[in-house]
Scaffold this motif. Structure first.
Motif, PDB file in Angstrom:
ATOM      1  N   ARG A   3     -19.850  -2.225  -2.134  1.00 12.57           N
ATOM      2  CA  ARG A   3     -19.959  -1.285  -3.130  1.00 12.57           C
ATOM      3  C   ARG A   3     -19.062  -0.637  -2.473  1.00 12.57           C
ATOM      4  N   LEU A   4     -18.736  -0.275  -0.784  1.00 12.60           N
ATOM      5  CA  LEU A   4     -17.760   0.443  -0.399  1.00 12.60           C
ATOM      6  C   LEU A   4     -16.708  -0.047  -0.607  1.00 12.60           C
ATOM      7  N   LYS A   5     -16.208  -1.593  -0.996  1.00  8.84           N
ATOM      8  CA  LYS A   5     -15.071  -1.578  -1.017  1.00  8.84           C
ATOM      9  C   LYS A   5     -14.696  -1.302  -2.828  1.00  8.84           C
ATOM     10  N   GLN A   6     -15.652  -1.604  -3.690  1.00 10.22           N
ATOM     11  CA  GLN A   6     -15.287  -0.895  -5.095  1.00 10.22           C
ATOM     12  C   GLN A   6     -15.108   0.951  -4.565  1.00 10.22           C
ATOM     13  N   CYS A   7     -15.733   1.598  -4.728  1.00 11.04           N
ATOM     14  CA  CYS A   7     -15.412   3.268  -4.244  1.00 11.04           C
ATOM     15  C   CYS A   7     -14.258   3.254  -3.996  1.00 11.04           C
ATOM     16  N   LEU A   8     -13.877   2.162  -2.489  1.00  8.07           N
ATOM     17  CA  LEU A   8     -12.572   2.882  -1.559  1.00  8.07           C
ATOM     18  C   LEU A   8     -11.464   2.378  -3.106  1.00  8.07           C
ATOM     19  N   VAL A   9     -11.711   1.354  -3.757  1.00  9.40           N
ATOM     20  CA  VAL A   9     -10.311   1.091  -4.127  1.00  9.40           C
ATOM     21  C   VAL A   9     -10.449   2.218  -5.272  1.00  9.40           C
ATOM     22  N   LYS A  10     -10.779   2.685  -6.053  1.00  9.21           N
ATOM     23  CA  LYS A  10     -10.631   3.573  -6.795  1.00  9.21           C
ATOM     24  C   LYS A  10      -9.996   5.356  -6.274  1.00  9.21           C
ATOM     25  N   PHE A  12      -8.191   4.995  -3.080  1.00  8.83           N
ATOM     26  CA  PHE A  12      -7.099   4.343  -2.003  1.00  8.83           C
ATOM     27  C   PHE A  12      -6.406   2.795  -3.371  1.00  8.83           C
ATOM     28  N   GLU A  13      -4.911   2.667  -2.352  1.00  8.98           N
ATOM     29  CA  GLU A  13      -4.751   1.250  -3.204  1.00  8.98           C
ATOM     30  C   GLU A  13      -4.729   0.463  -1.435  1.00  8.98           C
ATOM     31  N   ILE A  14      -5.952   0.279  -1.328  1.00  6.73           N
ATOM     32  CA  ILE A  14      -6.445  -0.841  -0.107  1.00  6.73           C
ATOM     33  C   ILE A  14      -5.936  -2.412  -0.470  1.00  6.73           C
ATOM     34  N   LYS A  15      -6.039  -3.219  -0.144  1.00  8.53           N
ATOM     35  CA  LYS A  15      -6.121  -4.881  -0.037  1.00  8.53           C
ATOM     36  C   LYS A  15      -6.957  -5.103   1.472  1.00  8.53           C
ATOM     37  N   ASP A  16      -7.772  -6.491   0.986  1.00  8.45           N
ATOM     38  CA  ASP A  16      -9.027  -6.824   1.389  1.00  8.45           C
ATOM     39  C   ASP A  16      -7.942  -8.069   2.580  1.00  8.45           C
ATOM     40  N   LEU A  17      -8.389  -8.266   3.480  1.00  7.79           N
ATOM     41  CA  LEU A  17      -7.541  -9.224   4.670  1.00  7.79           C
ATOM     42  C   LEU A  17      -8.845 -10.442   4.904  1.00  7.79           C
ATOM     43  N   GLY A  18      -9.482  -9.781   4.542  1.00 11.00           N
ATOM     44  CA  GLY A  18     -10.808 -10.998   5.274  1.00 11.00           C
ATOM     45  C   GLY A  18     -11.382 -10.543   6.891  1.00 11.00           C
ATOM     46  N   GLN A  19     -12.239 -11.142   7.573  1.00  8.42           N
ATOM     47  CA  GLN A  19     -12.637 -10.453   8.221  1.00  8.42           C
ATOM     48  C   GLN A  19     -11.582 -10.588   9.826  1.00  8.42           C
TER      49      GLN A  19
END
Length: 285
Positions: A3-10, A12-19
């Motif tokens: 849920r946090l990642k979904q809120c951040l995507v709205k 900011f422009e972000i990319k999930d780099l994994g662990q």
């Protein structure tokens, strides 16, 4: 986390780099037992930059019972170089609490360092040569308690007679003023865990090796000699009465915060550092 990642995507422009594995000089290693955070590459680069890669290793970051002071008429060294080097050691101490006290000592002379102070800085580098891969181990367990160890070297500075306070906190795993400092930290941690909706048990343990300080915290009667800590006493007593904290006594030999307030001999130093949860996953087995 999703849920946090979904809120951040709205927003900011972000990319999930994994662990997370490496970030700003910090290396993160994971296993089923927990997480280790170290700065091995940062340390090795620092030794190489300062020409200390081949230096003789030292057992401790500062000689036992040594207290630095301003040297009148001493030989001054390049302040800029000294400040840059100490600044890098300050950053390194984020994952190396074993050098925290030594770094705090040398950082007091940033304005006018002398040869004696530079020698103390190089002593830290000699110690890092022996332990470049040490880092903090955050182990998994089922405990839900918070523990704090507090200590103080009252009026320990030979320059201005100021005191050195130190504390360390374990989450799930002047003495009186240091108790107040440690309590501020533990109350902040309590609030963070509540916001993260993580369960934890009360009371939180605030360990101290000074029976007089513990007695003052519990005793509602103030004496003339303790008026200067009246505010701290009320602050601690309030949390004691509410059952948020408790103040068990811990013998000095088991006082983990000692490593933050004074220079120790090799054996007690290594014992305290090991109990802080520091390990070296790069050391040969």
């Amino acid at each position: 986390m999703s849920r946090l990642k979904q809120c951040l995507v709205k927003e900011f422009e972000i990319k999930d780099l994994g662990q997370l594995r490496y970030f700003l000089g910090m290396e993160i290693a994971r296993s089923k037992k927990g997480i280790v955070v170290s700065q091995r590459k940062y340390t090795l680069d620092l030794l190489k930059e300062t020409g200390m890669s081949g230096c003789k290793p030292a057992d401790t970051p500062i000689e036992a019972n040594v207290k630095l002071e301003e040297v009148k008429g001493g030989v001054h060294v390049d302040a800029g170089r000294y400040q840059r080097l100490v600044g890098k050691l300050i950053y390194l101490s984020h994952t190396r609490p074993d050098i925290a006290f030594a770094v705090s000592m040398v950082s007091q002379f940033m304005h006018s360092p002398c040869e004696e102070h530079f020698e103390a800085v190089f002593r830290i580098l000699h110690y890092l040569k022996a332990t470049p891969g040490k880092g903090l181990f955050c182990g998994k367990n089922q405990q839900r308690g918070i523990e704090v160890y507090t200590d103080a070297d009252w009026a320990g500075s030979i320059t201005d007679r100021r005191s050195t306070f130190g504390y360390c906190t374990f989450i799930w795993e002047a003495e009186f003023r240091s108790m107040a400092q440690g309590e501020c930290e533990v109350l902040w941690l309590k609030r963070v865990l509540e916001e993260l909706k993580q369960p934890f048990s009360l009371p939180m343990r605030l360990y101290c090796d000074n029976k007089s300080a513990i007695s003052i915290a519990h005793n509602p009667v103030l004496h003339d000699r303790t008026k200067h800590v009246e505010i701290d006493r009320h602050f601690i007593k309030e949390k004691l009465d509410k059952g948020i904290i408790c103040t068990p006594f811990v013998p000095t030999v088991k006082q983990l915060a000692d490593v933050f307030t004074k220079s120790l001999m090799r054996q007690p130093f290594e014992l305290q550092v090991s109990k802080l949860g520091m390990i070296d996953i790069f050391a040969p087995t």
